[in-house]
Design a protein around this motif. Sequence first.
Motif, PDB file in Angstrom:
ATOM      1  N   TRP A  18       0.848  -1.204   0.000  1.00 37.57           N
ATOM      2  CA  TRP A  18       0.000   0.000   0.000  1.00 37.57           C
ATOM      3  C   TRP A  18       0.877   1.244   0.000  1.00 37.57           C
ATOM      4  O   TRP A  18       0.655   2.184  -0.765  1.00 37.57           O
ATOM      5  CB  TRP A  18      -0.915  -0.044   1.228  1.00 37.57           C
ATOM      6  CG  TRP A  18      -1.665   1.227   1.548  1.00 37.57           C
ATOM      7  CD1 TRP A  18      -1.136   2.426   1.923  1.00 37.57           C
ATOM      8  CD2 TRP A  18      -3.081   1.411   1.527  1.00 37.57           C
ATOM      9  NE1 TRP A  18      -2.135   3.342   2.159  1.00 37.57           N
ATOM     10  CE2 TRP A  18      -3.342   2.744   1.913  1.00 37.57           C
ATOM     11  CE3 TRP A  18      -4.158   0.577   1.234  1.00 37.57           C
ATOM     12  CZ2 TRP A  18      -4.626   3.260   2.027  1.00 37.57           C
ATOM     13  CZ3 TRP A  18      -5.436   1.098   1.343  1.00 37.57           C
ATOM     14  CH2 TRP A  18      -5.676   2.417   1.725  1.00 37.57           C
ATOM     15  N   GLU A  19       1.890   1.241   0.878  1.00 34.62           N
ATOM     16  CA  GLU A  19       2.769   2.400   0.982  1.00 34.62           C
ATOM     17  C   GLU A  19       3.508   2.667  -0.317  1.00 34.62           C
ATOM     18  O   GLU A  19       3.613   3.814  -0.766  1.00 34.62           O
ATOM     19  CB  GLU A  19       3.775   2.164   2.117  1.00 34.62           C
ATOM     20  CG  GLU A  19       4.781   3.295   2.286  1.00 34.62           C
ATOM     21  CD  GLU A  19       5.889   2.942   3.251  1.00 34.62           C
ATOM     22  OE1 GLU A  19       6.920   3.650   3.238  1.00 34.62           O
ATOM     23  OE2 GLU A  19       5.742   1.965   4.005  1.00 34.62           O
ATOM     24  N   ALA A  22       0.980   4.125  -2.735  1.00 37.22           N
ATOM     25  CA  ALA A  22       0.582   5.485  -2.366  1.00 37.22           C
ATOM     26  C   ALA A  22       1.673   6.496  -2.684  1.00 37.22           C
ATOM     27  O   ALA A  22       1.395   7.653  -3.011  1.00 37.22           O
ATOM     28  CB  ALA A  22       0.225   5.534  -0.881  1.00 37.22           C
ATOM     29  N   ALA A  29       1.697  12.927  -2.625  1.00 33.05           N
ATOM     30  CA  ALA A  29       2.470  11.954  -1.855  1.00 33.05           C
ATOM     31  C   ALA A  29       3.916  12.383  -1.646  1.00 33.05           C
ATOM     32  O   ALA A  29       4.608  11.860  -0.754  1.00 33.05           O
ATOM     33  CB  ALA A  29       2.424  10.597  -2.555  1.00 33.05           C
ATOM     34  N   LEU A  37       1.846   7.951   4.561  1.00 35.47           N
ATOM     35  CA  LEU A  37       1.538   7.145   3.383  1.00 35.47           C
ATOM     36  C   LEU A  37       0.763   5.884   3.757  1.00 35.47           C
ATOM     37  O   LEU A  37      -0.173   5.484   3.061  1.00 35.47           O
ATOM     38  CB  LEU A  37       2.828   6.760   2.647  1.00 35.47           C
ATOM     39  CG  LEU A  37       3.540   7.879   1.880  1.00 35.47           C
ATOM     40  CD1 LEU A  37       4.920   7.423   1.433  1.00 35.47           C
ATOM     41  CD2 LEU A  37       2.712   8.311   0.678  1.00 35.47           C
ATOM     42  N   HIS A  83      -9.647   7.774   6.921  1.00 35.78           N
ATOM     43  CA  HIS A  83      -8.714   7.749   5.793  1.00 35.78           C
ATOM     44  C   HIS A  83      -9.167   8.719   4.699  1.00 35.78           C
ATOM     45  O   HIS A  83      -8.350   9.478   4.152  1.00 35.78           O
ATOM     46  CB  HIS A  83      -8.618   6.327   5.226  1.00 35.78           C
ATOM     47  CG  HIS A  83      -7.771   6.230   3.997  1.00 35.78           C
ATOM     48  ND1 HIS A  83      -6.398   6.371   4.020  1.00 35.78           N
ATOM     49  CD2 HIS A  83      -8.103   6.031   2.687  1.00 35.78           C
ATOM     50  CE1 HIS A  83      -5.923   6.260   2.802  1.00 35.78           C
ATOM     51  NE2 HIS A  83      -6.928   6.054   1.967  1.00 35.78           N
ATOM     52  N   ARG A  87      -6.935  11.927   3.533  1.00 35.97           N
ATOM     53  CA  ARG A  87      -6.433  12.013   2.170  1.00 35.97           C
ATOM     54  C   ARG A  87      -6.847  13.328   1.513  1.00 35.97           C
ATOM     55  O   ARG A  87      -6.112  13.897   0.710  1.00 35.97           O
ATOM     56  CB  ARG A  87      -6.927  10.818   1.344  1.00 35.97           C
ATOM     57  CG  ARG A  87      -6.163   9.500   1.597  1.00 35.97           C
ATOM     58  CD  ARG A  87      -4.676   9.688   1.446  1.00 35.97           C
ATOM     59  NE  ARG A  87      -3.929   8.445   1.330  1.00 35.97           N
ATOM     60  CZ  ARG A  87      -2.893   8.133   2.093  1.00 35.97           C
ATOM     61  NH1 ARG A  87      -2.503   8.973   3.059  1.00 35.97           N
ATOM     62  NH2 ARG A  87      -2.231   7.006   1.912  1.00 35.97           N
ATOM     63  N   PHE A  92      -4.710  14.576  -1.737  1.00 31.80           N
ATOM     64  CA  PHE A  92      -5.042  13.539  -2.721  1.00 31.80           C
ATOM     65  C   PHE A  92      -6.351  13.908  -3.398  1.00 31.80           C
ATOM     66  O   PHE A  92      -7.274  14.414  -2.746  1.00 31.80           O
ATOM     67  CB  PHE A  92      -5.224  12.182  -2.021  1.00 31.80           C
ATOM     68  CG  PHE A  92      -3.941  11.429  -1.771  1.00 31.80           C
ATOM     69  CD1 PHE A  92      -3.830  10.105  -2.130  1.00 31.80           C
ATOM     70  CD2 PHE A  92      -2.851  12.043  -1.174  1.00 31.80           C
ATOM     71  CE1 PHE A  92      -2.648   9.394  -1.906  1.00 31.80           C
ATOM     72  CE2 PHE A  92      -1.672  11.357  -0.939  1.00 31.80           C
ATOM     73  CZ  PHE A  92      -1.564  10.030  -1.306  1.00 31.80           C
ATOM     74  N   GLN A  96      -7.247   9.388  -6.931  1.00 30.41           N
ATOM     75  CA  GLN A  96      -6.080   8.813  -6.268  1.00 30.41           C
ATOM     76  C   GLN A  96      -6.479   8.056  -5.010  1.00 30.41           C
ATOM     77  O   GLN A  96      -5.963   6.965  -4.735  1.00 30.41           O
ATOM     78  CB  GLN A  96      -5.085   9.927  -5.926  1.00 30.41           C
ATOM     79  CG  GLN A  96      -4.388  10.533  -7.128  1.00 30.41           C
ATOM     80  CD  GLN A  96      -3.516  11.708  -6.755  1.00 30.41           C
ATOM     81  OE1 GLN A  96      -3.825  12.473  -5.832  1.00 30.41           O
ATOM     82  NE2 GLN A  96      -2.418  11.885  -7.476  1.00 30.41           N
ATOM     83  N   MET A  97      -7.390   8.635  -4.241  1.00 30.84           N
ATOM     84  CA  MET A  97      -7.816   7.980  -3.002  1.00 30.84           C
ATOM     85  C   MET A  97      -8.491   6.643  -3.281  1.00 30.84           C
ATOM     86  O   MET A  97      -8.209   5.631  -2.643  1.00 30.84           O
ATOM     87  CB  MET A  97      -8.744   8.909  -2.218  1.00 30.84           C
ATOM     88  CG  MET A  97      -9.021   8.462  -0.783  1.00 30.84           C
ATOM     89  SD  MET A  97     -10.396   7.308  -0.642  1.00 30.84           S
ATOM     90  CE  MET A  97     -11.757   8.365  -1.115  1.00 30.84           C
ATOM     91  N   GLU A 100      -6.231   3.656  -4.300  1.00 29.75           N
ATOM     92  CA  GLU A 100      -5.544   2.926  -3.229  1.00 29.75           C
ATOM     93  C   GLU A 100      -6.295   1.652  -2.863  1.00 29.75           C
ATOM     94  O   GLU A 100      -5.683   0.607  -2.603  1.00 29.75           O
ATOM     95  CB  GLU A 100      -5.402   3.821  -1.998  1.00 29.75           C
ATOM     96  CG  GLU A 100      -4.438   4.976  -2.164  1.00 29.75           C
ATOM     97  CD  GLU A 100      -4.300   5.781  -0.893  1.00 29.75           C
ATOM     98  OE1 GLU A 100      -3.220   5.723  -0.280  1.00 29.75           O
ATOM     99  OE2 GLU A 100      -5.272   6.446  -0.499  1.00 29.75           O
TER     100      GLU A 100
END
Length: 376
Positions: A18-19, A22, A29, A37, A83, A87, A92, A96-97, A100
């Motif tokens: 995930w990191e 992201a 980011a 992240l 979250h 974000r 974000f 983009q969100m 993820e």
Amino acid sequence: MQLSEFIVQNVERFVDEWERFAKTLTPAAECLDRVELRDHAGAILLAAARNMQVPQTAREQAAKAKGEGPEKTPSLNDAAADHGELRHVVGFNLVQMTSEFRALRASVIRLWVEALGTPERDHFDQMIRFNEAIDEALAESTAAYAEQVERSRDIFLAILGHDLRAPLQAILMSTELLARKADLDASTRTALGRIKQGTRQMGTMVKDLLEFVRSRLGAGLPIVRAPMDLADACRSAIDDAQLIHPNVDLRLEIKGDTRGEWDRARMDQVLTNLIGNAVQHGAQNHPVSLRVEGDARHVTLEMHNQGEPIGADILPSLFDPLVRGPSEDLHVNRSTSLGLGLFIVKEVVGTHQGKIEVKSSEALGTTFTVCLPKHG
């Protein structure tokens, strides 16, 4: 191994992926550290695993697919909502969100499939449960993100509306100062009059915008009740409208005791918006009439105009904010509304514990009826 167990045992591995993903979501980011992240990824995964371990009937599964199922894992919704909010804060965008979650879903399923031998029927059921949990988390994150977007927009509009008042007031005062000069020719005075009228119209629009934002932010419309005669307010509103629209036949009828306790400034808003709306949409060469009648407990206002009737498809949303009728084209010069006038009328009437309704037909024209209790 059950998928929920696989998630718990490998949660750090999933969060690492995930990191890494992201980190590619630039430019936002680029300014985030490792903790930011990773955000709520671990909490979302563990909550999803717990959600998958809760027994679920076929009926509950069908209801959940429609967003109607009971909330089985509040921690999943809480983590996902947090979250989404964060974000938005760090910059974000919505695409983009949501990407993820797509990457997280793909990562978990890919690694789990690699760890499996021959897939069995139960494995597919577990994948369905996992997808349901991720979909629930995605919905919560998206809703929280959208709420933050709307709140940020409302705050921006509030700041913009507030800051516009000073320059508009400066323009108005300057035109009034110039109008006092004795050596102005007729064309210059006409131009100053147009500037003054346009400035006042912009001032009204800014005021409407601020009232709308106040309502959106949950502050409500403050009112200060005081004894007044609604007939006096109607006379003043009609006189002001006649100055702006000298070619319109404006009529006022007063009947009964029209005294009560209301906020005079708010009543002026109601009357200005109702009269302006009737004039704007009224047919030419037909009068626009305002009737005010009082009895022992209530005062009723009836604003009537002839003209094209309001369509049945428009009536349900007529008092919604930022809604324009078909004739309110942005390119039509006489339209100076933001689509907030009737919304503000409804808000003011409701704050006074009153009611408003509208009837419109080809034969009878359009009538807005406001009923206000004399005392709150």
